[in-house]
Design an enzyme around this catalytic site. Structure first.
Site, PDB file in Angstrom:
ATOM      1  N   SER A  44      41.428  28.289  15.998  1.00  0.00           N
ATOM      2  CA  SER A  44      42.501  28.513  16.966  1.00  0.00           C
ATOM      3  C   SER A  44      42.834  27.206  17.664  1.00  0.00           C
ATOM      4  O   SER A  44      41.976  26.587  18.304  1.00  0.00           O
ATOM      5  CB  SER A  44      42.055  29.539  18.011  1.00  0.00           C
ATOM      6  OG  SER A  44      42.965  29.510  19.094  1.00  0.00           O
ATOM      7  N   HIS A  80      45.223  29.178  13.283  1.00  0.00           N
ATOM      8  CA  HIS A  80      45.474  30.327  14.163  1.00  0.00           C
ATOM      9  C   HIS A  80      46.235  29.844  15.400  1.00  0.00           C
ATOM     10  O   HIS A  80      45.786  28.945  16.111  1.00  0.00           O
ATOM     11  CB  HIS A  80      44.145  30.971  14.552  1.00  0.00           C
ATOM     12  CG  HIS A  80      44.273  32.251  15.312  1.00  0.00           C
ATOM     13  ND1 HIS A  80      44.540  33.466  14.707  1.00  0.00           N
ATOM     14  CD2 HIS A  80      44.173  32.511  16.646  1.00  0.00           C
ATOM     15  CE1 HIS A  80      44.589  34.421  15.626  1.00  0.00           C
ATOM     16  NE2 HIS A  80      44.371  33.871  16.821  1.00  0.00           N
ATOM     17  N   ASP A  94      47.864  30.976  18.955  1.00  0.00           N
ATOM     18  CA  ASP A  94      47.836  32.016  19.979  1.00  0.00           C
ATOM     19  C   ASP A  94      49.050  31.904  20.886  1.00  0.00           C
ATOM     20  O   ASP A  94      49.175  30.967  21.674  1.00  0.00           O
ATOM     21  CB  ASP A  94      46.551  31.876  20.811  1.00  0.00           C
ATOM     22  CG  ASP A  94      45.335  32.360  20.049  1.00  0.00           C
ATOM     23  OD1 ASP A  94      45.366  33.503  19.562  1.00  0.00           O
ATOM     24  OD2 ASP A  94      44.356  31.593  19.928  1.00  0.00           O
ATOM     25  N   MET A 140      51.149  33.423  23.938  1.00  0.00           N
ATOM     26  CA  MET A 140      50.962  34.283  25.120  1.00  0.00           C
ATOM     27  C   MET A 140      52.152  34.123  26.055  1.00  0.00           C
ATOM     28  O   MET A 140      52.671  33.015  26.218  1.00  0.00           O
ATOM     29  CB  MET A 140      49.688  33.889  25.859  1.00  0.00           C
ATOM     30  CG  MET A 140      48.446  33.864  24.982  1.00  0.00           C
ATOM     31  SD  MET A 140      46.963  33.617  25.957  1.00  0.00           S
ATOM     32  CE  MET A 140      45.758  33.301  24.660  1.00  0.00           C
ATOM     33  N   HIS A 148      49.377  34.779  16.182  1.00  0.00           N
ATOM     34  CA  HIS A 148      48.856  35.945  16.908  1.00  0.00           C
ATOM     35  C   HIS A 148      49.712  36.121  18.165  1.00  0.00           C
ATOM     36  O   HIS A 148      49.601  35.336  19.107  1.00  0.00           O
ATOM     37  CB  HIS A 148      47.375  35.672  17.240  1.00  0.00           C
ATOM     38  CG  HIS A 148      46.715  36.687  18.106  1.00  0.00           C
ATOM     39  ND1 HIS A 148      45.503  36.444  18.724  1.00  0.00           N
ATOM     40  CD2 HIS A 148      47.067  37.942  18.460  1.00  0.00           C
ATOM     41  CE1 HIS A 148      45.143  37.509  19.428  1.00  0.00           C
ATOM     42  NE2 HIS A 148      46.076  38.430  19.296  1.00  0.00           N
ATOM     43  N   MET A 164      50.593  37.596  21.485  1.00  0.00           N
ATOM     44  CA  MET A 164      50.121  38.346  22.657  1.00  0.00           C
ATOM     45  C   MET A 164      51.270  38.372  23.650  1.00  0.00           C
ATOM     46  O   MET A 164      51.235  37.748  24.715  1.00  0.00           O
ATOM     47  CB  MET A 164      48.866  37.667  23.240  1.00  0.00           C
ATOM     48  CG  MET A 164      47.639  37.890  22.359  1.00  0.00           C
ATOM     49  SD  MET A 164      46.323  36.692  22.703  1.00  0.00           S
ATOM     50  CE  MET A 164      46.869  35.366  21.648  1.00  0.00           C
ATOM     51  N   MET A 200      40.080  42.231  18.135  1.00  0.00           N
ATOM     52  CA  MET A 200      39.685  41.292  19.195  1.00  0.00           C
ATOM     53  C   MET A 200      38.231  41.539  19.580  1.00  0.00           C
ATOM     54  O   MET A 200      37.825  42.679  19.826  1.00  0.00           O
ATOM     55  CB  MET A 200      40.560  41.472  20.438  1.00  0.00           C
ATOM     56  CG  MET A 200      42.029  41.115  20.255  1.00  0.00           C
ATOM     57  SD  MET A 200      42.329  39.457  19.650  1.00  0.00           S
ATOM     58  CE  MET A 200      41.585  38.451  20.933  1.00  0.00           C
ATOM     59  N   GLY A 209      43.634  36.488  25.984  1.00  0.00           N
ATOM     60  CA  GLY A 209      44.150  35.716  27.114  1.00  0.00           C
ATOM     61  C   GLY A 209      43.579  34.311  27.213  1.00  0.00           C
ATOM     62  O   GLY A 209      44.287  33.385  27.581  1.00  0.00           O
ATOM     63  N   GLY A 243      40.513  31.285  25.635  1.00  0.00           N
ATOM     64  CA  GLY A 243      39.470  30.866  24.716  1.00  0.00           C
ATOM     65  C   GLY A 243      38.156  30.759  25.476  1.00  0.00           C
ATOM     66  O   GLY A 243      38.110  30.858  26.705  1.00  0.00           O
ATOM     67  N   GLY A 244      37.077  30.572  24.734  1.00  0.00           N
ATOM     68  CA  GLY A 244      35.786  30.279  25.351  1.00  0.00           C
ATOM     69  C   GLY A 244      35.073  31.445  26.015  1.00  0.00           C
ATOM     70  O   GLY A 244      34.161  31.233  26.808  1.00  0.00           O
ATOM     71  N   ASP A 295      38.529  37.924  16.220  1.00  0.00           N
ATOM     72  CA  ASP A 295      39.014  36.834  17.079  1.00  0.00           C
ATOM     73  C   ASP A 295      38.369  36.920  18.458  1.00  0.00           C
ATOM     74  O   ASP A 295      38.547  37.905  19.170  1.00  0.00           O
ATOM     75  CB  ASP A 295      40.546  36.962  17.187  1.00  0.00           C
ATOM     76  CG  ASP A 295      41.189  35.852  17.998  1.00  0.00           C
ATOM     77  OD1 ASP A 295      40.506  34.894  18.392  1.00  0.00           O
ATOM     78  OD2 ASP A 295      42.419  35.960  18.227  1.00  0.00           O
ATOM     79  N   GLY A 296      37.634  35.871  18.809  1.00  0.00           N
ATOM     80  CA  GLY A 296      37.082  35.755  20.156  1.00  0.00           C
ATOM     81  C   GLY A 296      35.578  35.579  20.162  1.00  0.00           C
ATOM     82  O   GLY A 296      34.844  36.458  19.701  1.00  0.00           O
ATOM     83  N   GLY A 318      37.911  29.197  18.047  1.00  0.00           N
ATOM     84  CA  GLY A 318      38.568  28.137  18.803  1.00  0.00           C
ATOM     85  C   GLY A 318      37.568  27.128  19.299  1.00  0.00           C
ATOM     86  O   GLY A 318      37.398  26.051  18.723  1.00  0.00           O
TER      87      GLY A 318
HETATM   88  C1  DX5 Z   1      42.137  34.816  22.818  1.00  0.00           C
HETATM   89  C2  DX5 Z   1      42.689  34.197  21.562  1.00  0.00           C
HETATM   90  C3  DX5 Z   1      41.652  33.604  20.669  1.00  0.00           C
HETATM   91  C4  DX5 Z   1      40.883  32.471  21.281  1.00  0.00           C
HETATM   92  C5  DX5 Z   1      39.610  32.271  20.533  1.00  0.00           C
HETATM   93  O1  DX5 Z   1      43.159  35.494  23.467  1.00  0.00           O
HETATM   94  O2  DX5 Z   1      43.370  35.173  20.820  1.00  0.00           O
HETATM   95  O3  DX5 Z   1      42.237  33.204  19.446  1.00  0.00           O
HETATM   96  O4  DX5 Z   1      41.594  31.279  21.285  1.00  0.00           O
HETATM   97  O5  DX5 Z   1      38.882  31.289  21.186  1.00  0.00           O
HETATM   98  P1  DX5 Z   1      37.294  31.258  21.150  1.00  0.00           P
HETATM   99  O6  DX5 Z   1      36.899  31.108  19.726  1.00  0.00           O
HETATM  100  O7  DX5 Z   1      36.970  30.071  21.992  1.00  0.00           O
HETATM  101  O8  DX5 Z   1      36.831  32.556  21.755  1.00  0.00           O
HETATM  102 ZN    ZN Z   2      43.999  34.731  18.708  1.00  0.00          ZN
END
Ligand code: DX5
Ligand code: ZN
Length: 214
Positions: A7, A30, A32, A34, A63, A65, A136, A141, A143-144, A174-175, A196
């Site tokens: 990501s 990937h 994201d 938002m 993706h 959101m 998910m 929303g 990362g991390g 994802d996540g 990510g």
């Molecule tokens: C969260 C995103 C993910 C996120 C993953 O809303 O959809 O794609 O970036 O990040 P990590 O791998 O750090 O959880």
């Molecule tokens: Zn994502």
């Protein structure tokens, strides 16, 4: 074969081209998207997808959101997305079918996404139209965040339904996926792993991508 979709939410946005080059041994990029409404964060949109398109030969896995994605799926496809996924929670069932139809009419791959609180059965009305289903393993929303291992039964249930009803469909998580949690995802039946922070924080990105393949 397990596919890895880093990501770019965890990339350096001032150096996106460089950071996309760094993941060239992965399978998908990937992206994201938002909107600050469907999720409490705003990231990147159509012009960024268009700008990164020529920087990589890898498929762009977008993706969405965003609220009522049916309004924008055509523009994301035209900007260069190869895979576009829409949350089932972001619109009516009818509009989600319509979004999938538009993505396919653009010649692209389409899928649905389930938030952690959404039951596996919410994907069923769309399963035969999906090229990919995304589960998910964090609240969308940011990362991390911490991996939700309690999503694994949902992944396993989707794997069983996909094998019965649409075996070509991919199953993505994802996540919070990292070198430890990737194992549970693979064992539950996922074949595409988004990561990510695990990828972009790694000192050796190529080795990390290899590790995540299990
Ligand atoms: C969260 C995103 C993910 C996120 C993953 O809303 O959809 O794609 O970036 O990040 P990590 O791998 O750090 O959880
Ligand atoms: Zn994502």
């Amino acid at each position: 074969m397990i596919k890895i979709a880093p990501s770019i939410l965890s990339a350096d946005f001032a150096n996106l081209e460089r950071d996309i080059q760094r993941i060239r041994t992965a399978d998908y990029v990937h992206v994201d998207v938002m909107d600050g409404l469907f999720v409490p964060n705003i990231t990147i949109g159509i012009p960024v997808v268009q700008s990164i398109r020529p920087t990589t030969a890898l498929p762009l896995d977008v993706h969405l959101m965003i609220d009522r994605p049916v309004r924008y799926v055509k523009q994301f496809c035209e900007a260069g997305a190869d895979i576009v996924t829409c949350h089932v929670e972001s619109d009516t069932e009818e509009n989600t079918h319509e979004a999938l139809r538009i993505i396919h009419a653009c010649g692209k791959r389409a899928g649905v996404v389930l938030k952690p609180g959404t039951g596996a059965e919410a994907a069923l009305p769309f399963l035969k139209e999906c090229d990919i289903v995304l589960i998910m393993t964090v609240e969308p929303g940011f990362g991390g965040q911490k991996f939700m291992a309690d999503m694994m039964p949902k992944v396993a249930q989707l794997r069983a339904w996909i094998d019965e009803q649409n075996p070509a469909c991919e199953l993505e998580v994802d996540g919070g996926v990292d070198g430890q949690t990737c194992r549970a995802c693979i064992d539950a039946g996922a074949n595409v792993l988004v990561a990510g922070s695990a990828v972009y924080k790694a000192t050796d990105i190529e080795a990390k991508i290899r590790e995540l393949r299990g």
